[in-house]
Design a protein around this motif. Structure first.
Motif, PDB file in Angstrom:
ATOM      1  N   THR A  84       0.415  -1.322  -0.199  1.00  0.00           N
ATOM      2  CA  THR A  84       0.245  -0.028   0.186  1.00  0.00           C
ATOM      3  C   THR A  84       1.060   1.288  -0.396  1.00  0.00           C
ATOM      4  O   THR A  84      -0.089   2.596  -0.470  1.00  0.00           O
ATOM      5  N   LEU A  85       2.211   0.762   0.651  1.00  0.00           N
ATOM      6  CA  LEU A  85       2.783   2.646   0.830  1.00  0.00           C
ATOM      7  C   LEU A  85       3.239   2.858  -0.757  1.00  0.00           C
ATOM      8  O   LEU A  85       3.490   4.269  -0.369  1.00  0.00           O
ATOM      9  N   GLU A  86       3.030   2.623  -1.988  1.00  0.00           N
ATOM     10  CA  GLU A  86       3.340   2.983  -2.924  1.00  0.00           C
ATOM     11  C   GLU A  86       2.484   3.920  -3.353  1.00  0.00           C
ATOM     12  O   GLU A  86       2.652   4.779  -4.006  1.00  0.00           O
ATOM     13  N   GLN A  87       1.329   3.027  -3.437  1.00  0.00           N
ATOM     14  CA  GLN A  87       0.207   3.929  -3.498  1.00  0.00           C
ATOM     15  C   GLN A  87       0.157   5.055  -2.795  1.00  0.00           C
ATOM     16  O   GLN A  87      -0.613   6.236  -3.080  1.00  0.00           O
ATOM     17  N   GLY A  88      -0.309   4.866  -1.319  1.00  0.00           N
ATOM     18  CA  GLY A  88      -0.679   6.243  -0.756  1.00  0.00           C
ATOM     19  C   GLY A  88       0.536   6.656  -0.811  1.00  0.00           C
ATOM     20  O   GLY A  88       0.575   8.120  -1.141  1.00  0.00           O
ATOM     21  N   THR A  89       2.536   6.978  -1.415  1.00  0.00           N
ATOM     22  CA  THR A  89       3.105   7.654  -1.531  1.00  0.00           C
ATOM     23  C   THR A  89       2.358   8.664  -2.770  1.00  0.00           C
ATOM     24  O   THR A  89       3.067   9.662  -2.498  1.00  0.00           O
ATOM     25  N   ARG A  90       2.292   7.809  -3.968  1.00  0.00           N
ATOM     26  CA  ARG A  90       1.523   8.899  -4.220  1.00  0.00           C
ATOM     27  C   ARG A  90       0.361  10.087  -3.873  1.00  0.00           C
ATOM     28  O   ARG A  90       0.522  11.044  -4.684  1.00  0.00           O
ATOM     29  N   LEU A  91      -0.124   9.433  -4.022  1.00  0.00           N
ATOM     30  CA  LEU A  91      -1.478   9.966  -2.720  1.00  0.00           C
ATOM     31  C   LEU A  91      -1.096  11.205  -2.163  1.00  0.00           C
ATOM     32  O   LEU A  91      -2.052  12.530  -1.923  1.00  0.00           O
ATOM     33  N   LEU A  92      -0.282  10.985  -1.328  1.00  0.00           N
ATOM     34  CA  LEU A  92       0.768  11.773  -0.419  1.00  0.00           C
ATOM     35  C   LEU A  92       1.313  13.145  -1.364  1.00  0.00           C
ATOM     36  O   LEU A  92       0.789  14.402  -0.770  1.00  0.00           O
ATOM     37  N   ASP A 129      -8.041  14.858   4.263  1.00  0.00           N
ATOM     38  CA  ASP A 129      -6.614  13.976   3.651  1.00  0.00           C
ATOM     39  C   ASP A 129      -6.096  13.206   4.474  1.00  0.00           C
ATOM     40  O   ASP A 129      -6.102  12.436   3.807  1.00  0.00           O
ATOM     41  N   ALA A 130      -5.794  13.725   6.199  1.00  0.00           N
ATOM     42  CA  ALA A 130      -4.895  12.559   6.817  1.00  0.00           C
ATOM     43  C   ALA A 130      -6.114  11.337   6.644  1.00  0.00           C
ATOM     44  O   ALA A 130      -5.640  10.208   6.694  1.00  0.00           O
ATOM     45  N   PHE A 131      -6.618  11.625   7.077  1.00  0.00           N
ATOM     46  CA  PHE A 131      -8.118  10.052   6.962  1.00  0.00           C
ATOM     47  C   PHE A 131      -8.158   9.469   5.722  1.00  0.00           C
ATOM     48  O   PHE A 131      -7.881   8.578   6.635  1.00  0.00           O
ATOM     49  N   ARG A 132      -8.169  10.014   5.190  1.00  0.00           N
ATOM     50  CA  ARG A 132      -7.830   9.179   3.503  1.00  0.00           C
ATOM     51  C   ARG A 132      -6.944   8.443   3.497  1.00  0.00           C
ATOM     52  O   ARG A 132      -6.868   7.047   3.023  1.00  0.00           O
ATOM     53  N   LEU A 133      -6.041   8.855   4.016  1.00  0.00           N
ATOM     54  CA  LEU A 133      -4.789   8.686   3.516  1.00  0.00           C
ATOM     55  C   LEU A 133      -3.916   7.151   4.639  1.00  0.00           C
ATOM     56  O   LEU A 133      -4.284   6.305   4.256  1.00  0.00           O
ATOM     57  N   HIS A 134      -5.005   7.344   5.448  1.00  0.00           N
ATOM     58  CA  HIS A 134      -5.312   6.787   6.799  1.00  0.00           C
ATOM     59  C   HIS A 134      -6.207   5.524   6.581  1.00  0.00           C
ATOM     60  O   HIS A 134      -5.862   4.605   6.785  1.00  0.00           O
ATOM     61  N   PRO A 165      -0.630   5.425   8.442  1.00  0.00           N
ATOM     62  CA  PRO A 165      -1.114   6.026  10.364  1.00  0.00           C
ATOM     63  C   PRO A 165      -0.267   8.260  10.041  1.00  0.00           C
ATOM     64  O   PRO A 165       0.540   7.958   9.016  1.00  0.00           O
ATOM     65  N   LEU A 166      -1.974   8.431  11.008  1.00  0.00           N
ATOM     66  CA  LEU A 166      -0.809   9.713  10.817  1.00  0.00           C
ATOM     67  C   LEU A 166       0.228  10.376  11.173  1.00  0.00           C
ATOM     68  O   LEU A 166       0.558  11.493  10.907  1.00  0.00           O
ATOM     69  N   ASP A 167       1.031   9.805  12.323  1.00  0.00           N
ATOM     70  CA  ASP A 167       2.614  10.435  12.083  1.00  0.00           C
ATOM     71  C   ASP A 167       3.234  10.657  10.777  1.00  0.00           C
ATOM     72  O   ASP A 167       4.528  11.024  10.627  1.00  0.00           O
ATOM     73  N   LEU A 168       2.997   9.194   9.589  1.00  0.00           N
ATOM     74  CA  LEU A 168       3.379   8.933   9.227  1.00  0.00           C
ATOM     75  C   LEU A 168       3.095  10.825   8.548  1.00  0.00           C
ATOM     76  O   LEU A 168       4.343  11.526   7.122  1.00  0.00           O
ATOM     77  N   THR A 169       2.391  10.692   8.380  1.00  0.00           N
ATOM     78  CA  THR A 169       1.924  11.806   7.526  1.00  0.00           C
ATOM     79  C   THR A 169       1.958  13.264   8.317  1.00  0.00           C
ATOM     80  O   THR A 169       2.816  14.339   7.780  1.00  0.00           O
TER      81      THR A 169
END
Ligand code: SER
Length: 549
Positions: free
Chosen positions: A363-371, A388-393, A399-403
């Motif tokens: 998931t990290l790869e797709q998440g990074t794109r969205l991030l 946005d923070a919630f959607r990433l989570h 996790p929120l701390d990565l955002t």
């Protein structure tokens, strides 16, 4: 002194003083202690003895207890001393000795076993509050031990009154500090609050039981509970600036250096990543060895968050997610003598960490794109929205701390109140769904599954497929149960939560909320896009693109 020598020296000293050495209890508290998710202090497993509800194996005990505190989890890696997992050395008296002996033991161990110079020791005692007098008794005992009055300071409830939680055993305490000298800040003692005066031991005079309304009742006996952080003692005795340079952590940092080909101590951001790996490497190994498995609630979520953060900090150093299992070996080798469960559980811990790391990596790869998109659009407002923070989570398992980390690196804030609100809403929804009963869901799923061929699972190799929906049944609340011919979605089970993702095609789209395992078969729980009117009928033989996130 090495970390092992300090641990052993402490326990032996108290054995010589008639204490029973007790093994560390699990990080997972006993079932009858719902007040904490994880063991936070050496006294925790002994609570029923302090409360007079159970008979202790001996009135004097000593231990090195595995502890876990999440309060400052975001600080780990950024400071010299913050840790999640740590070892707490302690001595305990259940209605046996009280202040006099506790203080004498504290002084003797500090000077004779640890070899601290008595001239460098400072003390704080409780200054008193409504219903609890100032602790002059402790002060006079310290004077008797040879500590001059001008090195004994009085502090209030925040510093010198200890409690395990909002309710339960508590009492005034006296703390021991070491003056590290003028290089570390101005003179003036612990009240200055600088790093020059390092607290290394807390002696609690456990004599009250606080009830929910805040009232203090007297415990059946006067007890002693002390706690000294082993890692901090090691940093002091080994003259290291941070705990990460002590012998206990060095092999973990060395592993990160070797795995990444980078050196510790040259770049602040690299150092932070290595410290997080060192702390989280210990944390995930000890948690998993005590039977915690990654999940979405409570202590399970703590482990998930720890592993995911380790994956992302590892990625900063260029490490593949599954390499993290190497840390488990380093921890088991380094701490296995003191904590044999690490060796006994080694392969299960490796499997647990490996599976979660792998799942998150996907998931990290797709998440990074969205991030990146989120960071771009948040720049003008200077803040990442709660949405946005919630959607990433929620969608990407970020996790929120990565955002928060990413936001900070780009000079942005995160709307955490907004995030918390959405999390709360989601929890309410989940609870409402839970009340409907998982059994009903399962029965409905079995109904949908019967009559169509077993879904072919291809998730080990593919995250996207084009396939057909072979059965579908609308449910309440815009949801549906569906079956695919071919599916990349991992179904829940074996300690893992199921995959999330999307189904999209000409007839509309749906979010995959859950994957229900039925033996070798599976059924998806979907939230159907409100505009997708045609998705609930004529589904057979229409091709859908299916994305597993
Ligand atoms: N319970 C006290 C603490 O955690 C002393 O062990 O500091």
């Amino acid at each position: 002194m090495t970390t092992a020598e300090i641990r052993e020296g402490f326990l032996r000293y108290f054995e010589r003083q008639g204490h029973l050495r007790i093994p560390s209890a699990s990080l997972v508290p006993f079932e009858d202690d719902p007040s904490v998710l994880l063991t936070i202090a050496g006294m925790q497993p002994l609570k029923s003895y302090f409360l007079g509800q159970a008979q202790p194996p001996a009135p004097r005990m000593t231990s090195s207890q595995k502890c876990f505190r999440t309060l400052d989890i975001d600080q780990v890696g950024r400071t010299a001393r913050h840790l999640t997992f740590f070892e707490m050395l302690g001595n305990f008296s259940i209605g046996d000795y009280f202040k006099d002996d506790a203080i004498r033991f504290g002084f003797e161990l500090s000077t004779e076993v640890l070899g601290f110079d008595p001239e460098q020791i400072w003390i704080t005692v409780f200054e008193g509050m409504d219903g609890v007098p100032a602790d002059d008794e402790a002060l006079e005992k310290w004077v008797e031990m040879g500590i001059p009055r001008d090195r004994i300071q009085r502090l209030g409830e925040a510093d010198n009154f200890w409690k395990a939680g909002p309710t339960g055993p508590c009492g005034p305490n006296t703390e021991l500090y070491l003056d590290r000298g003028p290089d570390f800040g101005p003179d003036g003692g612990p009240v200055t609050g600088t790093d020059r005066f390092l607290e290394y031991w807390n002696l609690v005079f456990m004599q009250y039981d606080r009830s929910a309304d805040g009232a203090l009742a007297t415990l059946p006996a006067k007890n002693i509970d002390t706690g000294a952080g082993l890692e901090r003692l090691a940093a002091i005795l080994q003259d290291k600036q941070t705990v990460f340079e002590t012998d206990g952590f060095r092999p973990l940092v060395a592993w990160a250096e070797q795995a990444s080909g980078r050196g510790y101590g040259t770049d602040a951001r690299v150092d932070r990543a290595m410290r997080v790996l060192a702390d989280h490497g210990r944390a995930m190994t000890f948690l998993a060895a005590d039977g915690v498995r990654p999940g979405n609630e409570g202590r399970d979520y703590i482990l998930r968050r720890i592993i995911r953060r380790a994956v992302s900090e590892g990625a900063y150093l260029g490490l593949e997610p599954t390499r993290l299992t190497g840390l488990v070996d380093v921890v088991a080798d380094g701490y296995g003598d003191a904590y044999p469960e690490l060796v006994a559980q080694r392969s299960e811990v490796i499997d647990t960490v490996g599976a979660e790391a792998e799942q998150f990596a996907r998931t990290l790869e797709q998440g990074t794109r969205l991030l990146e998109e989120v960071l771009d659009r948040s720049r003008s407002a200077g803040v990442i929205s709660g949405d946005d923070a919630f959607r990433l989570h929620d969608t990407f398992g970020f996790p929120l701390d990565l955002t928060r980390d990413a936001a900070e690196e780009h000079g942005l804030q995160v709307d955490e109140d907004g995030f918390d609100r959405l999390m709360g809403d989601q929890r309410d929804r989940a609870r409402a769904a839970g009340r409907k009963g998982a059994g009903v869901d399962r029965q409905a799923a079995e109904g949908v599954a019967s009559g169509s061929p077993v879904t072919q699972f291809v998730g080990y190799d593919q995250l996207e497929v084009v396939t057909t929906i072979t059965a579908m049944q609308p449910q309440d609340g815009g949801e549906a149960l569906a079956k695919l011919a071919t599916s990349p979605f991992y179904a829940e089970g074996g300690g893992q939560v199921s995959d999330h993702g999307w189904i999209t095609g000409n007839a509309g789209s749906a979010e995959v909320l859950d994957v229900i395992r039925l033996g070798d078969d599976q059924v998806l729980r979907l939230r159907v896009d409100r505009k997708s009117t045609r998705l609930n009928s004529s589904h057979a033989n229409i091709s859908y693109a299916v994305f597993c996130l």
